[in-house]
Design an enzyme around this catalytic site. Structure first.
Site, mmCIF file in Angstrom:
data_model
loop_
_atom_site.group_PDB
_atom_site.id
_atom_site.type_symbol
_atom_site.label_atom_id
_atom_site.label_comp_id
_atom_site.label_asym_id
_atom_site.label_seq_id
_atom_site.Cartn_x
_atom_site.Cartn_y
_atom_site.Cartn_z
ATOM 1 N N GLU A 156 0.856 -1.187 0.000
ATOM 2 C CA GLU A 156 0.000 0.000 0.000
ATOM 3 C C GLU A 156 0.892 1.236 0.000
ATOM 4 O O GLU A 156 1.730 1.396 0.896
ATOM 5 C CB GLU A 156 -0.913 -0.003 1.220
ATOM 6 C CG GLU A 156 -1.626 1.316 1.520
ATOM 7 C CD GLU A 156 -2.438 1.849 0.343
ATOM 8 O OE1 GLU A 156 -2.321 3.059 0.040
ATOM 9 O OE2 GLU A 156 -3.175 1.051 -0.267
ATOM 10 N N ASP B 56 -12.360 -0.503 -7.518
ATOM 11 C CA ASP B 56 -12.597 0.595 -8.452
ATOM 12 C C ASP B 56 -11.753 0.520 -9.716
ATOM 13 O O ASP B 56 -11.930 1.334 -10.623
ATOM 14 C CB ASP B 56 -12.333 1.937 -7.763
ATOM 15 C CG ASP B 56 -13.349 2.249 -6.678
ATOM 16 O OD1 ASP B 56 -14.314 1.478 -6.543
ATOM 17 O OD2 ASP B 56 -13.165 3.262 -5.972
ATOM 18 N N CYS C 43 -16.078 6.962 1.352
ATOM 19 C CA CYS C 43 -17.429 7.523 1.238
ATOM 20 C C CYS C 43 -17.803 8.369 2.454
ATOM 21 O O CYS C 43 -18.690 9.218 2.377
ATOM 22 C CB CYS C 43 -18.452 6.399 1.093
ATOM 23 S SG CYS C 43 -18.184 5.337 -0.338
ATOM 24 N N VAL D 122 4.003 -0.239 -5.933
ATOM 25 C CA VAL D 122 4.341 -1.188 -6.995
ATOM 26 C C VAL D 122 4.488 -0.399 -8.289
ATOM 27 O O VAL D 122 3.574 0.328 -8.695
ATOM 28 C CB VAL D 122 3.273 -2.284 -7.130
ATOM 29 C CG1 VAL D 122 3.584 -3.190 -8.324
ATOM 30 C CG2 VAL D 122 3.189 -3.105 -5.851
ATOM 31 N N ARG E 267 -3.316 -10.554 12.066
ATOM 32 C CA ARG E 267 -4.024 -11.663 11.422
ATOM 33 C C ARG E 267 -3.140 -12.429 10.445
ATOM 34 O O ARG E 267 -3.622 -13.266 9.673
ATOM 35 C CB ARG E 267 -5.264 -11.120 10.692
ATOM 36 C CG ARG E 267 -6.295 -10.510 11.637
ATOM 37 C CD ARG E 267 -7.373 -9.764 10.878
ATOM 38 N NE ARG E 267 -8.126 -10.634 9.977
ATOM 39 C CZ ARG E 267 -9.208 -11.316 10.324
ATOM 40 N NH1 ARG E 267 -9.658 -11.231 11.573
ATOM 41 N NH2 ARG E 267 -9.827 -12.072 9.460
ATOM 42 N N TRP F 66 -50.472 2.531 -0.946
ATOM 43 C CA TRP F 66 -49.674 2.191 -2.123
ATOM 44 C C TRP F 66 -48.335 2.912 -2.002
ATOM 45 O O TRP F 66 -48.267 4.134 -2.047
ATOM 46 C CB TRP F 66 -50.386 2.610 -3.409
ATOM 47 C CG TRP F 66 -51.457 1.648 -3.834
ATOM 48 C CD1 TRP F 66 -52.781 1.685 -3.513
ATOM 49 C CD2 TRP F 66 -51.276 0.486 -4.634
ATOM 50 N NE1 TRP F 66 -53.443 0.633 -4.062
ATOM 51 C CE2 TRP F 66 -52.551 -0.133 -4.768
ATOM 52 C CE3 TRP F 66 -50.182 -0.105 -5.264
ATOM 53 C CZ2 TRP F 66 -52.743 -1.297 -5.493
ATOM 54 C CZ3 TRP F 66 -50.375 -1.271 -6.003
ATOM 55 C CH2 TRP F 66 -51.644 -1.855 -6.103
#
Length: 471
Positions: free
Chosen positions: A32, A297, A42, A79, A69, A448
């Site tokens: 990253e 994305d 968002c 990269v 983890r 409705w």
């Protein structure tokens, strides 16, 4: 397993693969180039506007949590090249120091995940890189906007200034940032090149959004192509110039949209579609590749209504892509069946929802269609607090198949679009929709529901076109 990109798609893929395979079975390395991982871009407008208290609330999982983890997450590492035949990627550290594999080092992969996201559109007009001009793509961008606003808002006597702010672009980000700025008490002008704000709506529905924004005190200028951002002697933005005028600005926010970030993939010879996004199969595997996946994305997704691929950059899709990729890369089996194009937004109390095709998209797909627009209310008309709601619906001319729905209103309008999203996914006709057993009570809906009122009107129009009378 090497992952390029540490946000929604990339880290969801890493986490899911780790659930299926332990560290002895699968080593996971994620690169990253930024500082943060697994965060909600968002949510940035709501953080800037003060509805979210802190940046940390937008972070779903920190780098340290990922590492605990068993994911080797390397921040500030970019990269720069993908060698498909050699099954390796070249990296460099962003700050110029030695990276994990040394300067311009190579890292081997057995499985590769491309999750490079999207890059904000930044037109090359003069002044776009001046101080006081902000994009809103990352948490770092959000912090920059907040810091700039805070510094300008303070007066020498401890008071607070009202700023002149200009938002360029009236898409999702532009509209949401205009809300953030109006909430902070500033004067807001939104400049939009199109006929109406929110080009992800048809113009007649966009006109309702414009009316609602104007009622909130936001100046909306349409047909306004930006030509230049003027700067002062200090190099800071002072005004935005269009063909028709000049708009003074202490702060300028760019909300023009994004494009898939696929420069690495293109250079590596990986396939891209018409909108520039990577092309994948249903398992999110890059077409023509056995051990390379892509999601988020940077990819094009299959539109189940138009029956073609298109670029729809949304966090909901990115997280699902990551789950599918992680499952498949971890030895399981999963697919991503496509989307129907559902999205919601708001500006203050005005809610906006859409799903399926717009009129121009239906025409581009070669579909013949009818349209109807109805005005209803969010609750039973006699119940206190009932608000007006406009629903527009598109249906295929001969079959009556639902093609799309747009909703603009207040309380309860935005999420009502989910009714239509489910109907689109199920391939329902508007006539079938009229029989949907939706929840009803006066505080929540008229007898409705507005969506079903639109469906009934669409049924009548479809029948009239085919000579079958009215419903």
């Amino acid at each position: 397993m090497v992952i390029i990109g540490g946000d929604a798609a990339g880290m969801s893929a890493a986490s899911q693969a780790r659930r299926l395979r332990n560290e002895d079975e699968l080593e996971i390395v994620a690169f990253e180039r930024g500082t943060f991982t697994s965060y909600s871009a968002c949510g940035i407008p709501y953080w800037v506007g003060g509805e979210v208290d802190s940046r940390d609330e937008l972070i779903a999982r920190t780098p340290e949590e990922h590492r605990k983890r068993g994911i080797d997450l390397r921040l500030h590492t970019e990269v720069t090249e993908i060698d498909v035949d050699g099954r390796r990627v070249r990296t460099r550290t962003v700050d110029g120091a030695e990276g994990p594999s040394g300067p311009d080092g190579w890292t081997h992969f057995d499985k590769l995940v491309v999750a490079t996201g999207a890059r904000p559109v930044r037109p090359p007009f003069p002044g776009v890189d001046a101080d006081g001009v902000h994009g809103v793509q990352s948490l770092t961008d959000g912090q920059s906007v907040l810091d700039d606003l805070a510094a300008l808002e303070r007066t020498d006597d401890g008071g607070r200034r009202t700023l002149r702010t200009v938002v360029v672009g009236a898409g999702y980000i532009g509209v949401e940032m205009s809300e953030a700025l109006i909430r902070r008490g500033h004067r807001v002008t939104v400049l939009e090149q199109a006929e109406q704000p929110m080009s992800m709506l048809d113009p007649d529905m966009g006109a309702l959004v414009r009316e609602g924004m104007s009622g909130l005190g936001i100046e909306v200028v349409t047909g306004a192509a930006v030509r230049e951002i003027l700067t002062g002697a200090d190099g800071r933005a002072r005004a935005v110039v269009t063909d028709d005028g000049e708009y003074a600005a202490d702060v300028v926010v760019l909300g023009i949209g994004v494009r898939p970030e696929t420069s690495l993939a293109r250079a590596a010879g990986l396939p891209v579609g018409e909108s520039g996004g990577l092309l994948t199969d249903l398992g999110m595997r890059v077409l023509g590749q056995r051990d390379i996946w892509a999601g988020g994305d940077c990819v094009e997704v299959f539109d189940r209504v138009a029956r073609r691929t298109r670029h729809l950059p949304l966090g909901t899709h990115a997280n699902k892509h990551g789950q599918v990729i992680g499952t498949n890369a971890g030895g399981g089996y999963a697919t991503f069946p496509g989307v129907v194009g559902t999205a919601v937004s708001k500006v203050c109390d005005l809610e906006i929802g859409r799903t399926g095709l717009l009129e121009r998209q239906a025409a581009e797909a070669g579909l013949r269609y009818v349209t109807v627009t109805v005005e209803s209310t969010s609750r039973a008309g006699y119940y206190p607090g009932a608000q007006a709601m406009h629903v527009k619906m598109l249906a295929e001319e001969r079959t009556g198949r639902l093609l799309g729905t747009q909703i603009v209103g207040r309380e309860g309008a935005g999420k009502r679009v989910d009714i239509a999203a489910v109907a689109l996914t199920a391939g329902m006709t508007v006539e079938e929709m009229t029989g949907l057993d939706l929840g009803y009570a006066p505080p929540f809906s008229p007898v409705w529901d507005p969506v079903l009122v639109a469906a009934r009107k669409a049924v009548s129009k479809v029948r009239a076109r085919s000579g079958g009378g009215s419903a």
